[in-house]
Design a protein around this motif. Sequence first.
Motif, PDB file in Angstrom:
ATOM      1  N   UNK A 119       0.962  -1.358   0.042  1.00 10.93           N
ATOM      2  CA  UNK A 119       0.102  -0.119  -0.028  1.00 10.93           C
ATOM      3  C   UNK A 119       0.781   1.373  -0.013  1.00 10.93           C
ATOM      4  N   UNK A 120       1.897   1.308   0.771  1.00 11.34           N
ATOM      5  CA  UNK A 120       2.694   2.287   0.809  1.00 11.34           C
ATOM      6  C   UNK A 120       3.446   2.810  -0.359  1.00 11.34           C
ATOM      7  N   UNK A 121       3.740   1.956  -1.225  1.00 10.08           N
ATOM      8  CA  UNK A 121       4.472   2.299  -2.405  1.00 10.08           C
ATOM      9  C   UNK A 121       3.610   2.509  -3.488  1.00 10.08           C
ATOM     10  N   UNK A 122       2.295   1.877  -3.387  1.00  9.30           N
ATOM     11  CA  UNK A 122       1.208   1.818  -4.542  1.00  9.30           C
ATOM     12  C   UNK A 122       0.355   3.044  -4.526  1.00  9.30           C
ATOM     13  N   UNK A 123       0.290   3.534  -3.256  1.00 10.95           N
ATOM     14  CA  UNK A 123      -1.022   4.646  -2.928  1.00 10.95           C
ATOM     15  C   UNK A 123      -0.723   5.802  -3.856  1.00 10.95           C
ATOM     16  N   UNK A 124       0.598   6.286  -4.095  1.00 13.88           N
ATOM     17  CA  UNK A 124       0.745   7.390  -4.836  1.00 13.88           C
ATOM     18  C   UNK A 124       0.245   7.383  -6.303  1.00 13.88           C
ATOM     19  N   UNK A 125       0.370   6.156  -6.776  1.00 11.74           N
ATOM     20  CA  UNK A 125       0.095   5.672  -8.319  1.00 11.74           C
ATOM     21  C   UNK A 125      -1.448   5.445  -8.147  1.00 11.74           C
ATOM     22  N   UNK A 126      -2.096   5.000  -7.153  1.00 13.24           N
ATOM     23  CA  UNK A 126      -3.396   4.657  -6.932  1.00 13.24           C
ATOM     24  C   UNK A 126      -4.185   5.958  -7.099  1.00 13.24           C
ATOM     25  N   UNK A 127      -3.543   6.966  -6.246  1.00 11.52           N
ATOM     26  CA  UNK A 127      -4.326   8.188  -6.342  1.00 11.52           C
ATOM     27  C   UNK A 127      -4.409   8.727  -7.670  1.00 11.52           C
ATOM     28  N   UNK A 128      -3.497   8.563  -8.462  1.00  9.12           N
ATOM     29  CA  UNK A 128      -3.416   9.109  -9.836  1.00  9.12           C
ATOM     30  C   UNK A 128      -4.484   8.622 -10.870  1.00  9.12           C
ATOM     31  N   UNK A 129      -4.734   6.941 -10.648  1.00  8.69           N
ATOM     32  CA  UNK A 129      -5.808   6.491 -11.404  1.00  8.69           C
ATOM     33  C   UNK A 129      -7.242   6.438 -10.605  1.00  8.69           C
ATOM     34  N   UNK A 130      -7.381   6.964  -9.525  1.00  8.20           N
ATOM     35  CA  UNK A 130      -8.528   6.584  -8.807  1.00  8.20           C
ATOM     36  C   UNK A 130      -8.838   5.277  -8.669  1.00  8.20           C
ATOM     37  N   UNK A 131      -7.619   4.602  -8.011  1.00  8.35           N
ATOM     38  CA  UNK A 131      -7.665   3.265  -8.187  1.00  8.35           C
ATOM     39  C   UNK A 131      -8.394   2.499  -6.898  1.00  8.35           C
ATOM     40  N   UNK A 132      -7.974   1.148  -6.579  1.00  9.54           N
ATOM     41  CA  UNK A 132      -8.790   0.358  -5.863  1.00  9.54           C
ATOM     42  C   UNK A 132      -7.737  -0.695  -5.110  1.00  9.54           C
ATOM     43  N   UNK A 133      -7.906  -0.729  -3.744  1.00  7.77           N
ATOM     44  CA  UNK A 133      -7.125  -1.758  -3.094  1.00  7.77           C
ATOM     45  C   UNK A 133      -7.922  -2.795  -2.581  1.00  7.77           C
ATOM     46  N   UNK A 134      -7.669  -4.066  -2.502  1.00  7.48           N
ATOM     47  CA  UNK A 134      -8.374  -5.293  -1.946  1.00  7.48           C
ATOM     48  C   UNK A 134      -7.356  -5.959  -0.982  1.00  7.48           C
ATOM     49  N   UNK A 135      -7.831  -5.894   0.064  1.00  5.55           N
ATOM     50  CA  UNK A 135      -7.177  -6.708   1.056  1.00  5.55           C
ATOM     51  C   UNK A 135      -7.961  -7.980   1.360  1.00  5.55           C
ATOM     52  N   UNK A 136      -6.924  -8.887   1.279  1.00  5.76           N
ATOM     53  CA  UNK A 136      -7.605 -10.352   1.728  1.00  5.76           C
ATOM     54  C   UNK A 136      -7.368 -10.625   3.018  1.00  5.76           C
ATOM     55  N   UNK A 137      -8.367 -10.422   3.891  1.00  9.02           N
ATOM     56  CA  UNK A 137      -8.432 -10.863   5.303  1.00  9.02           C
ATOM     57  C   UNK A 137      -8.929 -12.124   5.488  1.00  9.02           C
ATOM     58  N   UNK A 138      -9.804 -12.348   6.191  1.00 14.35           N
ATOM     59  CA  UNK A 138     -10.334 -13.752   6.648  1.00 14.35           C
ATOM     60  C   UNK A 138     -11.360 -13.445   7.771  1.00 14.35           C
ATOM     61  N   UNK A 139     -12.288 -14.606   7.761  1.00  3.59           N
ATOM     62  CA  UNK A 139     -13.205 -14.622   8.932  1.00  3.59           C
ATOM     63  C   UNK A 139     -12.524 -14.657  10.222  1.00  3.59           C
TER      64      UNK A 139
END
Length: 234
Positions: A119-139
């Motif tokens: 996230x830390x290193x992708x966020x600047x680039x996701x802001x540029x594209x109005x992108x999407x983070x999907x975190x795979x957590x768990x029950x």
Amino acid sequence: MTALKGKVAIVTGASKGLGQAIARRLAKGGANVVASARSTDKLEALAQEAPDRILAFPCDVTKSTQVQALIQFALQRFGRIDILVNNAGLGHFAPIDELSEEQWDEMMNVNLKGAFLACKYAIPHLKATEGHIVNISSVAGTEAFPNGGGYCASKFGLMALSDTLTLELKPYHVKVSTLCPGSIKTEFHHPKAYAMEAEQVAETVWTMVSAPKGVIYNQVIMRPLVPKNLLKKS
Ligand SMILES: NC(=O)c1ccc[n+]([C@@H]2O[C@H](COP(=O)([O-])OP(=O)(O)OC[C@H]3O[C@@H](n4cnc5c(N)ncnc54)[C@H](OP(=O)(O)O)[C@@H]3O)[C@@H](O)[C@H]2O)c1
């Protein structure tokens, strides 16, 4: 369906199991996918299935320099990043007094720090594209259970990271989704006999990332239905 045509997705932990199914599903949906994990041979085999859509890039998500190289690879090859799926994860299951410090550290480093670094290193680039983070957590990120102390702590931590990201990235129209699956048929840890198929869970990731522009699936908990003959009588 090509709803993700022109979009670029990074999937961690894509050498097998759920991550592999997610990479396949996003590629089928039109995305260019950078599939990442440590097992280069398995990643290369996956990329061979759709060489025009899936590129392999080895990366240990616990290593900052490797995560930064992964982000740079996606940018160099495709010029943008639209979707980051933090899927890499593992579990060790034992009572806390029997869980080794190494097992604890490994779960925290892969399941939680790995997502933080990506996230830390992708966020600047996701802001540029109005992108999407999907975190795979768990029950296991929503309820604790005996022998799951370390794993649950790492996934509860991931839930907190996701909630924070949701608030921090809202002004930038970067979507954050968290998926909390129950048992899946993978090599992860003795799946239940009635566990979900990885493809069924990957389909939910697809639903999240192909949601209409003004809609966010913030959090989804999905479980296999317990067969009636196995339901406990209360
Ligand atoms: N299976 C379940 O019942 C279940 C249920 C709920 C949630 N989950 C979650 O779903 C995710 C995927 O699990 P799975 O069931 O697909 O497990 P899996 O089949 O064991 O796959 C785990 C993936 O994580 C990768 N990985 C492990 N350590 C890594 C590291 N240091 N750096 C990069 N990649 C690493 C592995 O690749 P390499 O070994 O090649 O690096 C592999 O691709 C995990 O986050 C897990 O917690 C699973």
